[in-house]
Scaffold this motif. Structure first.
Motif, PDB file in Angstrom:
ATOM      1  N   SER A  44       0.839  -1.189   0.000  1.00  0.00           N
ATOM      2  CA  SER A  44       0.000   0.000   0.000  1.00  0.00           C
ATOM      3  C   SER A  44       0.881   1.248   0.000  1.00  0.00           C
ATOM      4  O   SER A  44       2.096   1.186   0.171  1.00  0.00           O
ATOM      5  N   VAL A  45       0.235   2.370  -0.178  1.00  0.00           N
ATOM      6  CA  VAL A  45       0.948   3.649  -0.170  1.00  0.00           C
ATOM      7  C   VAL A  45       1.574   3.892   1.199  1.00  0.00           C
ATOM      8  O   VAL A  45       2.703   4.382   1.297  1.00  0.00           O
ATOM      9  N   ALA A  46       0.859   3.523   2.247  1.00  0.00           N
ATOM     10  CA  ALA A  46       1.393   3.718   3.601  1.00  0.00           C
ATOM     11  C   ALA A  46       2.659   2.896   3.820  1.00  0.00           C
ATOM     12  O   ALA A  46       3.614   3.382   4.436  1.00  0.00           O
ATOM     13  N   GLU A  47       2.684   1.666   3.315  1.00  0.00           N
ATOM     14  CA  GLU A  47       3.875   0.827   3.470  1.00  0.00           C
ATOM     15  C   GLU A  47       5.054   1.396   2.688  1.00  0.00           C
ATOM     16  O   GLU A  47       6.192   1.378   3.166  1.00  0.00           O
ATOM     17  N   ARG A  48       4.782   1.882   1.477  1.00  0.00           N
ATOM     18  CA  ARG A  48       5.871   2.472   0.682  1.00  0.00           C
ATOM     19  C   ARG A  48       6.404   3.729   1.349  1.00  0.00           C
ATOM     20  O   ARG A  48       7.622   3.955   1.374  1.00  0.00           O
ATOM     21  N   ASN A  49       5.517   4.548   1.893  1.00  0.00           N
ATOM     22  CA  ASN A  49       5.968   5.744   2.605  1.00  0.00           C
ATOM     23  C   ASN A  49       6.745   5.382   3.862  1.00  0.00           C
ATOM     24  O   ASN A  49       7.733   6.040   4.197  1.00  0.00           O
ATOM     25  N   LEU A  50       6.316   4.341   4.566  1.00  0.00           N
ATOM     26  CA  LEU A  50       7.043   3.878   5.743  1.00  0.00           C
ATOM     27  C   LEU A  50       8.440   3.399   5.348  1.00  0.00           C
ATOM     28  O   LEU A  50       9.416   3.673   6.049  1.00  0.00           O
ATOM     29  N   ASP A  51       8.541   2.722   4.210  1.00  0.00           N
ATOM     30  CA  ASP A  51       9.853   2.296   3.712  1.00  0.00           C
ATOM     31  C   ASP A  51      10.750   3.500   3.421  1.00  0.00           C
ATOM     32  O   ASP A  51      11.930   3.508   3.773  1.00  0.00           O
ATOM     33  N   ARG A  52      10.181   4.498   2.776  1.00  0.00           N
ATOM     34  CA  ARG A  52      10.963   5.699   2.439  1.00  0.00           C
ATOM     35  C   ARG A  52      11.419   6.445   3.685  1.00  0.00           C
ATOM     36  O   ARG A  52      12.567   6.888   3.767  1.00  0.00           O
ATOM     37  N   ILE A  53      10.526   6.584   4.650  1.00  0.00           N
ATOM     38  CA  ILE A  53      10.875   7.288   5.888  1.00  0.00           C
ATOM     39  C   ILE A  53      11.940   6.512   6.653  1.00  0.00           C
ATOM     40  O   ILE A  53      12.890   7.096   7.183  1.00  0.00           O
ATOM     41  N   THR A  54      11.815   5.185   6.683  1.00  0.00           N
ATOM     42  CA  THR A  54      12.811   4.356   7.370  1.00  0.00           C
ATOM     43  C   THR A  54      14.170   4.490   6.701  1.00  0.00           C
ATOM     44  O   THR A  54      15.195   4.604   7.381  1.00  0.00           O
ATOM     45  N   LEU A  55      14.194   4.500   5.385  1.00  0.00           N
ATOM     46  CA  LEU A  55      15.453   4.660   4.657  1.00  0.00           C
ATOM     47  C   LEU A  55      16.074   6.023   4.944  1.00  0.00           C
ATOM     48  O   LEU A  55      17.286   6.121   5.191  1.00  0.00           O
ATOM     49  N   LEU A  56      15.270   7.075   4.953  1.00  0.00           N
ATOM     50  CA  LEU A  56      15.769   8.414   5.230  1.00  0.00           C
ATOM     51  C   LEU A  56      16.344   8.509   6.644  1.00  0.00           C
ATOM     52  O   LEU A  56      17.451   9.025   6.834  1.00  0.00           O
ATOM     53  N   ILE A  57      15.626   7.997   7.624  1.00  0.00           N
ATOM     54  CA  ILE A  57      16.114   8.038   9.014  1.00  0.00           C
ATOM     55  C   ILE A  57      17.383   7.194   9.147  1.00  0.00           C
ATOM     56  O   ILE A  57      18.315   7.567   9.860  1.00  0.00           O
ATOM     57  N   GLY A  58      17.428   6.062   8.449  1.00  0.00           N
ATOM     58  CA  GLY A  58      18.638   5.229   8.476  1.00  0.00           C
ATOM     59  C   GLY A  58      19.846   5.946   7.898  1.00  0.00           C
ATOM     60  O   GLY A  58      20.951   5.847   8.434  1.00  0.00           O
ATOM     61  N   LEU A  59      19.643   6.682   6.818  1.00  0.00           N
ATOM     62  CA  LEU A  59      20.746   7.449   6.225  1.00  0.00           C
ATOM     63  C   LEU A  59      21.190   8.589   7.142  1.00  0.00           C
ATOM     64  O   LEU A  59      22.394   8.859   7.272  1.00  0.00           O
ATOM     65  N   LEU A  60      20.233   9.256   7.790  1.00  0.00           N
ATOM     66  CA  LEU A  60      20.584  10.302   8.743  1.00  0.00           C
ATOM     67  C   LEU A  60      21.329   9.724   9.950  1.00  0.00           C
ATOM     68  O   LEU A  60      22.277  10.336  10.457  1.00  0.00           O
ATOM     69  N   TRP A  61      20.915   8.529  10.389  1.00  0.00           N
ATOM     70  CA  TRP A  61      21.593   7.844  11.488  1.00  0.00           C
ATOM     71  C   TRP A  61      23.038   7.536  11.106  1.00  0.00           C
ATOM     72  O   TRP A  61      23.968   7.765  11.876  1.00  0.00           O
ATOM     73  N   LEU A  62      23.228   7.034   9.876  1.00  0.00           N
ATOM     74  CA  LEU A  62      24.571   6.722   9.388  1.00  0.00           C
ATOM     75  C   LEU A  62      25.431   7.982   9.288  1.00  0.00           C
ATOM     76  O   LEU A  62      26.611   7.965   9.653  1.00  0.00           O
ATOM     77  N   ALA A  63      24.831   9.077   8.821  1.00  0.00           N
ATOM     78  CA  ALA A  63      25.573  10.336   8.728  1.00  0.00           C
ATOM     79  C   ALA A  63      26.012  10.817  10.107  1.00  0.00           C
ATOM     80  O   ALA A  63      27.140  11.309  10.269  1.00  0.00           O
ATOM     81  N   CYS A  64      25.149  10.667  11.109  1.00  0.00           N
ATOM     82  CA  CYS A  64      25.522  11.056  12.482  1.00  0.00           C
ATOM     83  C   CYS A  64      26.682  10.216  12.994  1.00  0.00           C
ATOM     84  O   CYS A  64      27.588  10.738  13.652  1.00  0.00           O
ATOM     85  N   ILE A  65      26.650   8.916  12.692  1.00  0.00           N
ATOM     86  CA  ILE A  65      27.750   8.032  13.112  1.00  0.00           C
ATOM     87  C   ILE A  65      29.071   8.486  12.491  1.00  0.00           C
ATOM     88  O   ILE A  65      30.100   8.563  13.162  1.00  0.00           O
ATOM     89  N   ILE A  66      29.032   8.799  11.192  1.00  0.00           N
ATOM     90  CA  ILE A  66      30.251   9.208  10.492  1.00  0.00           C
ATOM     91  C   ILE A  66      30.766  10.537  11.041  1.00  0.00           C
ATOM     92  O   ILE A  66      31.969  10.694  11.302  1.00  0.00           O
ATOM     93  N   VAL A  67      29.861  11.504  11.232  1.00  0.00           N
ATOM     94  CA  VAL A  67      30.289  12.818  11.751  1.00  0.00           C
ATOM     95  C   VAL A  67      30.842  12.677  13.163  1.00  0.00           C
ATOM     96  O   VAL A  67      31.879  13.283  13.487  1.00  0.00           O
ATOM     97  N   LEU A  68      30.201  11.891  14.007  1.00  0.00           N
ATOM     98  CA  LEU A  68      30.726  11.696  15.365  1.00  0.00           C
ATOM     99  C   LEU A  68      32.085  11.012  15.336  1.00  0.00           C
ATOM    100  O   LEU A  68      32.972  11.354  16.133  1.00  0.00           O
TER     101      LEU A  68
END
Length: 76
Positions: A44-68
């Motif tokens: 569904s659209v909600a599942e695809r949006n949840l996938d996109r949001i999870t990917l975005l938060i995961g990338l931001l999490w990875l960026a924080c790890i690298i910067v730290l």
């Protein structure tokens, strides 16, 4: 200090988002009853949006790890 707080927030969000995903079957989700088949064929659209949001938060999490890591290396 700001990146440490951001890392904690992103970690909590990432855990919440991963737990919100529907089990696809054939894994650890089957053990807890999440492997039931649904009658709907596609995602569904909600599942695809949840996938996109999870990917975005995961990338931001990875960026924080690298910067730290860079900050800790330059401060020592």
């Amino acid at each position: 200090m700001g990146f440490s707080i951001a890392l904690i927030v992103f970690s909590l969000l990432l855990m919440l988002l991963v737990l919100m995903h529907k089990g696809k079957g054939g894994g650890l989700s089957d053990m807890f009853g999440g492997g039931m088949q649904s009658s709907v064929g596609g995602s569904s659209v909600a599942e695809r949006n949840l996938d996109r949001i999870t990917l975005l938060i995961g990338l931001l999490w990875l960026a924080c790890i690298i910067v730290l890591g860079i900050l800790m290396k330059t401060n020592s």
